[in-house]
Motif scaffolding. Structure first.
Motif, mmCIF file in Angstrom:
data_model
loop_
_atom_site.group_PDB
_atom_site.id
_atom_site.type_symbol
_atom_site.label_atom_id
_atom_site.label_comp_id
_atom_site.label_asym_id
_atom_site.label_seq_id
_atom_site.Cartn_x
_atom_site.Cartn_y
_atom_site.Cartn_z
ATOM 1 N N PHE A 226 0.898 -1.248 -0.059
ATOM 2 C CA PHE A 226 0.100 -0.132 -0.131
ATOM 3 C C PHE A 226 0.963 1.249 -0.074
ATOM 4 O O PHE A 226 0.389 2.384 -0.392
ATOM 5 C CB PHE A 226 -0.823 0.099 1.099
ATOM 6 N N ARG B 207 -3.643 -2.797 15.381
ATOM 7 C CA ARG B 207 -3.611 -2.397 13.978
ATOM 8 C C ARG B 207 -3.624 -3.548 13.188
ATOM 9 O O ARG B 207 -2.575 -3.970 12.930
ATOM 10 C CB ARG B 207 -2.436 -1.499 13.923
ATOM 11 N N LEU B 208 -4.925 -3.889 12.672
ATOM 12 C CA LEU B 208 -5.131 -5.040 11.865
ATOM 13 C C LEU B 208 -5.119 -4.780 10.422
ATOM 14 O O LEU B 208 -5.354 -5.858 9.427
ATOM 15 C CB LEU B 208 -6.442 -5.916 12.422
ATOM 16 N N LYS B 209 -4.964 -3.733 9.794
ATOM 17 C CA LYS B 209 -4.671 -3.188 8.483
ATOM 18 C C LYS B 209 -4.022 -1.901 8.301
ATOM 19 O O LYS B 209 -4.040 -1.342 9.159
ATOM 20 C CB LYS B 209 -5.985 -3.423 7.682
ATOM 21 N N TRP B 210 -3.831 -1.678 7.190
ATOM 22 C CA TRP B 210 -2.917 -0.687 6.605
ATOM 23 C C TRP B 210 -3.978 0.382 6.675
ATOM 24 O O TRP B 210 -4.889 0.082 5.886
ATOM 25 C CB TRP B 210 -2.068 -0.672 5.167
#
Lengths: 526, 121, 453
Positions: free
Chosen positions: A35, A511-514
């Motif tokens: 990302f 924080r489980l995703k960008w």
């Protein structure tokens, strides 16, 4: 003479090197997330245009907002994932001694044949007449599994070991219900894999623990006391998670059956006895076989697995659909509760199971043959006992008497007073190029270190491993009076792509995703 | 303040008991990363699981030291679980229970008794 | 034996170090009565050439979907997977690594999982996705279990448009957990009928879009009705490429989105291994099944990734875990992530448009066949049609002409009384000539059948 002066110094400069300017370390690249790397309009595929209005029939069913997925060209994609790959340990790099996980060599022939279009490119719902070879392979695999375990039936569809446990308990539940027998409890030893109690609870049972004897086996008296008319099943791993064979397995089966319960065996460790002992001769009613352990289908960083379940005659009618049937008309999948599968215990997943894993496991079986599979068990057990013999003078084994099976278990009592913990010792192994053993499991042993070498290690690699652990063990013992030695363990690993990670922060503030930073995105030029 | 053998503390104010886990327990658990507090209005019997305190590698049930109804829960804890490590016996209270029978509190250990109990562990 | 490194001399020497006379001394704990004296009655070991020959023989008895026209879908789709995907997933470091229990030497796998979770959350329009489930069907069943936990209710309403295998898988798991499943009648526009079945006991409503008949539905109104009754909405998708074109479950109000991810990065493989996608709203994170990867820092402050929130899982919570799942579909998730990275948003959207355009062409062709009625009105890349004959029989006859004409609905759901319904899917791999051929052969087959009758 002619002086050839083009060249470079061929000895390293002995002066201390400054740290690299970037976050890279030599060939180890620092790699951002896709990302942070990709372009929003960039793509690594070339697709034809379809013209305007291709989706005008869908009206407001079409998504309005962008998804938020960057793309990369093919060379960038390759580089990104190859760089990431180099941050992983792998069985192809070195011994991977995770006890209970069975990290053995994955033959590449199996990868090759699984990719034949006749297996990889067939649809699960093609007419069965067009996939006779695939169903025949399932039938052959079933035959090998039944013969190796001495059990009359096998359910192939479970997608992993835990799914197999569920399959077994559902068959057990159906068998009880068919007799109008309602039972509510499942007995599980304290040393069991977490999946056992979780599966029992998932299958609607309450779980009660069975005590363990001082020599690491099921406590028969405690088992007998806890068995009763409301016990549906016991779930026992054999060889168990301490790496020991349950010597009283036949008596365990007798007591269980006398109470009207079924004996579910967690077959995660079947690799220790394949070709040597058949579970069907021990009184077991159901057992899952992790094809990704005993039969070496690759673990792939966490899956996929495959967990076929062999079943006794009492449970066979309750195997979940689909069933594989072979008669004069050829091979057939019975996909509903009909004919021979009229009492099937229900579908466990869409389609027919992990065909890709079936192909690999079958190729593995054919390669080894009946003689080779027996040798697999013997060498796995030999290697584990060799490690146990070579380390036991320095490290403490909680069950020192008698041989172990395919894994050698140590505890942390030998580290007492050193300040070094099991975790520290494991992390120090990383700096020496080895993956740590399974730590803190089984739960019944304090500071457990469970080492499973498997049969695919050479004696040279085993010796390298043992020599390394002996060196580390001596250092750990010296840490009692040597703060520097202790520091080495507390700081480890220092040579890995990353140092120890802060798991507390990860769990406290997940924080489980960008998510995009507030500042403009650092996108690659497009 | 009173204590249980399961390392809960109880402070009674009128007929409302404030409950948390002891400093000893917080130290044993290590870094607490999550606390699941009970729902307000939940009826509890002494010994029922009323909350869960989690570290990275373990989840520990917190038992109701007394019977009664939950009248308040510490809503800050799920967002700041580190409070359990920093201030276990005050700021990191978990729930307030309207006590049905105050004698249940009296039956628990006082601090010297709890400390003596800890010495036996 | 080529996979076993120990020599006879090694074995003898090692037995000496252990201090036993022979290998049987190490198996002394096994019951003597059950110890096998020699190999079981199966063939002995074989060389690589012989094994490959046998596997090739079996493979040759199957007709690959790509060997000719194929219109099979119904939960598994034949898409083109770029060659680099399969190359990368065969790298030793990905293929032969275990679950990332030691994060310092598993950052490759962990970063991929973090990318996967981010991609899945974006595609589904949800807040958080896990690191994968076995497949779409088990993801669906687990979603229902999770909804029952969250709502503390014990009834799940399943749309008649839900893939029958998904409904059956869900029922298997739900019944033993004491959760009742109410499956509505199978029909093309089944999603429209779900609202009437929601009541105050409903834990969740499970709808599928595009559904098993290919019908696409905006489920926003169902979400509102479910939420008004205190129930959760679970949106199932079996064709992940459709995310590139259609409104996401999150946009339509889903609480849990589950999907079969096979379409992206993974081949047909006769039904497995596949990769289940599972995504939820933030507030349900701690009720999720499966592994989660999270971002953190290492001792030097460098960004890194770890498995986190593990207290939900079986290895810690045991009988109180949110699921019994351990092994998942890591390598299939890797394939998904690489393919998704190659596609990017632009590529995925284009791919979805091509799929849809092919389906429009298929629809036009089928509408031109006398006696065939196209049932699906709003579709992505899959259609249900009514034939003037038994669909299973039609598929067999067409297979005899080397055309895999689709999936008879009755194969999935024999009791539904829809024996004349055929499900046909197309993808970018379908050539226009395949559709033309189908449109030419189908009338002949129907006419021939009429003749026989």
């Amino acid at each position: 003479m002619t002086m050839q002066t083009i060249g470079r110094p061929t000895r390293p400069d002995t002066a201390a090197a400054p740290a690299a300017d970037t976050a890279a370390r030599g060939l180890m690249q620092s790699e951002p997330l896709i990302f942070e790397l990709g372009g929003w309009s960039k793509t690594g595929v070339d697709l034809p245009d379809v013209g305007a209005g291709a989706a005008d029939d869908l009206g407001d069913l079409v998504r309005a907002a962008p998804i938020g997925l960057p793309g990369l060209s093919e060379p960038e994609t390759l580089r990104h994932y190859v760089r990431l790959s180099q941050k992983n340990h792998a069985i192809d790099l070195a011994l991977y001694p995770l006890g209970s996980c069975t990290m053995k060599h994955n033959p590449r022939l199996n990868e090759k044949v699984a990719r034949l279009p006749g297996f990889a490119d067939i649809h699960p719902l093609q007419p069965q007449s067009s996939v006779q070879g695939a169903i025949e392979l399932m039938d052959r695999l079933a035959h090998w599994l039944k013969t190796l375990t001495g059990m009359p039936a096998v359910a192939l569809s479970p997608k992993a070991g835990a799914h197999g446990e569920l399959c077994g308990l559902l068959a057990i539940r159906a068998a009880h219900e068919a007799r109008g027998d309602v039972r509510s409890r499942v007995l599980v030893p304290t040393s069991a894999h977490g999946t056992n109690p979780a599966t029992a609870a998932f299958a609607g049972y309450t779980v009660q623990e069975i005590a363990q004897t001082p020599d690491g086996r099921v406590d028969l008296a405690d088992l007998e006391a806890k068995l009763g008319p409301d016990v549906a099943a016991i779930m026992v791993t054999n060889p168990n998670t301490c790496g020991l064979f349950e010597r009283d397995v036949v008596e365990i089966a007798r007591l269980t059956h006398a109470a009207g319960a079924y004996f579910y065996c967690d077959g995660a460790n079947f690799n220790a006895i394949v070709g040597k002992v058949r579970p069907g001769d021990l009184g077991i009613d159901a057992m899952h076989i992790n094809l990704h352990k005993t039969f070496s289908t690759p673990h792939g960083g966490g899956g996929p697995g495959a967990g076929p379940v062999v079943l006794s005659a009492a449970l066979a009618p309750f195997a979940p659909e689909p069933w594989v049937v072979h008669d004069q008309n050829g091979y057939r999948l019975v996909e509903g509760r009909e004919g021979p599968a009229a009492q099937a215990s229900g579908r466990l997943c869409a389609f027919h199971g992990q065909m890709g894993m079936f192909v690999r496991a079958y190729a593995y079986m054919l390669s080894h043959g009946s003689d080779g599979l027996r040798q697999v068990a013997e060498d796995a057990v030999l290697n584990a006992n060799y490690i146990k013999a070579r380390l036991s003078d320095l490290m403490s084994a909680p069950f020192p008497d008698g041989p172990c099976m395919h894994e050698a278990l140590f505890d942390d009592s030998w580290l007492e007073g050193t300040g070094v913990t099991t975790l520290d010792f494991a992390k120090a192994m990383i700096d020496e190029g080895f993956h740590p053993m399974t730590m803190y499991f089984p739960l019944v042993v304090r500071g457990a270190m469970l080492i499973e070498p498997t049969e695919t290690e050479s004696k040279a690699e085993l010796d390298r491993f043992c020599d390394t652990l002996r060196g580390l063990a001596r250092q750990a013992l010296s840490a009692r009076n040597d703060p520097e030695a202790l520091q080495r363990f507390k700081a480890a690993p220092v040579a890995a792509p990353l140092r120890r990670l802060d798991e507390t922060q990860a769990a406290r503030k997940p924080r489980l995703k960008w998510t995009p930073p507030a500042a403009p995105l650092p996108l690659a030029a497009e | 303040m009173h204590f249980t053998k399961d390392h809960e503390w109880v402070e009674l104010d009128g007929d409302v008991a404030t409950v948390g886990i002891t400093a000893y327990a917080a130290g044993q658990l290590g870094d607490v990363v999550f606390v699941e507090v009970p729902e307000i209005g939940k009826a509890l019997k002494a010994g029922d699981g009323m909350a869960v305190v989690e570290s990275v590698k373990a989840a520990s049930d917190v038992y109701a030291p007394v019977s009664g109804e939950v009248v308040a829960a510490n809503g800050d804890l799920p967002g700041t679980p580190e409070m359990v490590n920093q201030d276990p016996e005050r700021g990191a209270w978990i729930a307030r229970i309207k006590v049905a029978d105050k004698s249940q509190v009296d039956a628990l250990m006082d601090r010297p008794a709890y400390e003596a109990f800890l010495d036996t562990l | 034996m080529r996979y076993l490194p120990l020599t006879a001399d090694d074995r003898a020497e090692m037995l000496g170090v252990i201090g036993v006379a022979d290998i049987d001394a190490l198996f002394v704990d096994t019951p003597a009565s059950a110890r096998l004296a020699g190999p079981v009655g199966l063939p002995r070991h074989q060389g690589e050439l012989e094994v490959e020959r046998e596997l090739a023989r079996l493979a040759a008895r199957n007709r690959p979907a790509g060997a000719g026209p194929s219109f099979c879908g119904a939960g598994a789709y034949r898409h083109h997977v770029p060659a680099s995907v399969d190359h990368i997933i065969q790298r030793s470091e990905f293929l032969t690594s275990y679950t990332p229990y030691q994060p310092e030497i598993a950052q490759g796998t962990l970063q991929v999982l973090f990318e996967f979770q981010t991609q899945v959350a974006a595609l589904t329009g949800m807040d958080v996705a896990n690191a994968s489930m076995y497949d779409g069907s088990t993801a669906c069943a687990e979603a229902v279990m999770m909804a029952a936990r969250v709502t503390r209710r014990a009834k799940a309403v399943l749309s008649g448009g839900l893939h029958p295998h998904y409904a059956q898988t869900t029922h298997t798991l739900a019944q033993v957990a004491g959760v009742q499943t109410v499956r509505l009648a199978a029909k093309v526009d089944a999603e429209a009928e779900v609202i009437a079945a929601i009541d105050g006991e409903t834990a969740c409503v499970v709808v599928q879009t595009p559904n098993i008949f290919g019908q696409v539905t905006d489920v926003t109104a169902i979400a509102e009705a479910a939420h008004a009754a205190g129930a959760l909405l679970i949106v199932v998708t079996t064709e992940a490429v459709s995310y590139g074109l259609l409104k996401s479950p999150g946009e339509m109000g889903a609480d849990i989105a589950v999907a079969e991810g096979q379409s992206i990065g993974n081949g047909l493989n006769f039904g497995g291994p596949y990769v289940g996608l599972f995504a939820v709203r933030d507030r349900f994170v701690r009720q999720m099944p499966g592994r989660l990867c999270g971002e953190t820092v290492d001792a030097e402050g460098k960004r890194g990734f770890v498995l986190t929130l593990s207290t939900r899982e079986q290895h810690i919570r045991r009988d109180k875990a949110t699921s019994n799942i351990c092994t998942n579909s890591g390598l299939c998730a890797l394939a998904f992530t690489i393919h998704m990275s190659l596609l990017g948003e632009a590529g995925l959207r284009q791919l979805a448009l091509i799929n849809h355009a092919k389906a429009r062409r298929l629809k036009a062709a089928l509408e031109g066949v006398e006696g065939v009625q196209v049932l699906t009105t709003r579709f992505f890349n899959e259609l249900a049609v009514r034939l003037p004959m038994d669909a299973a029989e039609a598929v067999e006859i067409m297979a005899g002409n080397d055309i895999l004409a689709g999936v008879p609905y009755s194969r999935l759901d024999p009791q539904a009384g829809l024996d004349d319904v055929l499900l046909l899917a197309v993808t970018e791999t379908t050539q226009d000539g395949d559709i033309d051929l189908l449109a030419r052969v189908l009338p002949k087959m129907l006419a021939g059948k009429k003749g026989i009758a």
